[in-house]
Design an enzyme around this catalytic site. Structure first.
Site, PDB file in Angstrom:
ATOM      1  N   ARG A  11      47.913 -31.454  20.278  1.00 34.37           N
ATOM      2  CA  ARG A  11      48.998 -32.073  19.512  1.00 34.37           C
ATOM      3  C   ARG A  11      48.986 -33.624  19.323  1.00 34.37           C
ATOM      4  O   ARG A  11      48.514 -34.250  20.203  1.00 34.37           O
ATOM      5  CB  ARG A  11      50.479 -31.747  20.152  1.00 34.37           C
ATOM      6  CG  ARG A  11      51.759 -32.228  19.336  1.00 34.37           C
ATOM      7  CD  ARG A  11      52.884 -32.043  19.995  1.00 34.37           C
ATOM      8  NE  ARG A  11      52.771 -33.042  21.418  1.00 34.37           N
ATOM      9  CZ  ARG A  11      53.167 -34.391  21.063  1.00 34.37           C
ATOM     10  NH1 ARG A  11      53.359 -35.150  19.987  1.00 34.37           N
ATOM     11  NH2 ARG A  11      52.968 -35.231  22.395  1.00 34.37           N
ATOM     12  N   ALA A  12      49.287 -33.865  17.986  1.00 38.82           N
ATOM     13  CA  ALA A  12      49.344 -35.534  17.696  1.00 38.82           C
ATOM     14  C   ALA A  12      50.789 -35.537  17.192  1.00 38.82           C
ATOM     15  O   ALA A  12      51.383 -34.703  16.299  1.00 38.82           O
ATOM     16  CB  ALA A  12      48.432 -35.949  16.941  1.00 38.82           C
ATOM     17  N   SER A  13      51.422 -36.900  17.166  1.00 40.98           N
ATOM     18  CA  SER A  13      52.575 -37.100  16.696  1.00 40.98           C
ATOM     19  C   SER A  13      52.852 -37.297  15.474  1.00 40.98           C
ATOM     20  O   SER A  13      53.922 -36.813  14.777  1.00 40.98           O
ATOM     21  CB  SER A  13      53.392 -38.157  17.603  1.00 40.98           C
ATOM     22  OG  SER A  13      53.257 -37.976  18.956  1.00 40.98           O
ATOM     23  N   THR A  14      51.739 -37.815  14.607  1.00 44.54           N
ATOM     24  CA  THR A  14      52.039 -37.942  13.271  1.00 44.54           C
ATOM     25  C   THR A  14      50.901 -37.585  12.549  1.00 44.54           C
ATOM     26  O   THR A  14      49.866 -37.075  12.924  1.00 44.54           O
ATOM     27  CB  THR A  14      52.014 -39.343  13.022  1.00 44.54           C
ATOM     28  OG1 THR A  14      50.902 -40.266  13.289  1.00 44.54           O
ATOM     29  CG2 THR A  14      53.099 -40.114  13.765  1.00 44.54           C
ATOM     30  N   GLN A  17      47.491 -39.192  12.983  1.00 46.84           N
ATOM     31  CA  GLN A  17      46.789 -39.086  13.966  1.00 46.84           C
ATOM     32  C   GLN A  17      45.937 -37.897  14.109  1.00 46.84           C
ATOM     33  O   GLN A  17      46.369 -36.956  13.572  1.00 46.84           O
ATOM     34  CB  GLN A  17      47.496 -39.335  15.288  1.00 46.84           C
ATOM     35  CG  GLN A  17      48.305 -40.324  15.416  1.00 46.84           C
ATOM     36  CD  GLN A  17      49.270 -40.537  16.584  1.00 46.84           C
ATOM     37  OE1 GLN A  17      49.906 -39.332  16.929  1.00 46.84           O
ATOM     38  NE2 GLN A  17      49.641 -41.672  17.046  1.00 46.84           N
TER      39      GLN A  17
END
Length: 211
Positions: A11-14, A17
């Site tokens: 998982r990445a936040s944006t 990314q």
């Protein structure tokens, strides 16, 4: 012979990314612990929300005894207490084992086979999971607070201009929209968010309406 599967969650936040950044680290861990990763589930969503389709797709597919492999606990949770309790209850109800590279007590889940040892490890690991989830949430809240304070200070000093516009990205999106490419196609190729594409699309339509 092992009768469980290992699923990796990234998982990445944006959208900017790289959600797959930790893939090699998870592959190395799996290789070192004689695990075979059955599937990778990757998404660009905030860890502070339960609105994560790929995580819940993994949880739906996984069966009792399966391993959920992550790089860090904050990849699973930066959630508030009640949301974390909800997610944890789903994981426990399905009998899944969370193995995280930053949680050494969880690494034994990759090799344990007897029920007694599994229950002992589970009790220890549940406590450590709660601690790391609480730390991840506090880190999230601290960063949000510092960002807010920084913006307020910059505004008071007349320095705040918002996020800089990525001109090159906008030009690429404009070109693809002009070629009638779909939002899904543009997202896949450029890795940008749908909101970015929508803003560029609206800008193009406005420009086309100008005399």
């Amino acid at each position: 012979m092992r009768n469980f599967r290992t699923y990796a969650y990234l998982r990445a936040s944006t959208k900017e990314q790289d959600a797959g950044r930790a893939k090699n680290a998870l592959l190395r861990f799996a290789n070192d612990h004689d695990l075979v990763i059955s599937a990778f589930f990757a998404e660009n969503e905030s860890g502070a929300t339960l609105q994560r389709p790929e995580l819940f797709r993994l949880l739906e597919i996984a069966q009792k005894g399966d391993v959920v492999l992550v790089e860090q606990i904050d990849r699973i949770s930066r959630l508030k207490d009640d949301d974390w309790d909800s997610l944890k209850s789903i994981i426990k109800a399905k009998g899944l084992r969370v193995v995280s590279l930053d949680l050494p007590t969880s690494h034994q889940f990759a090799v344990v086979n007897d029920e007694f040892t599994g229950r002992m490890l589970s009790a220890i690991n549940d406590l450590m999971l709660d601690m790391l989830a609480a730390i991840a949430r506090k880190d999230y809240e601290d960063r949000r607070r510092r960002q807010k304070e920084g913006i307020i200070k910059a505004r008071s000093e007349g320095r705040y201009r918002g996020r800089p516009i990525d001109i090159e990205l906008q030009q690429k999106v404009e070109g693809m929209l002009s070629d009638k490419k779909s939002y899904d196609y543009i997202q896949h190729i450029l890795g940008c968010s749908r909101s970015t594409i929508s803003k560029v699309s609206k800008k193009l339509k406005l420009n086309n309406l100008k005399p």
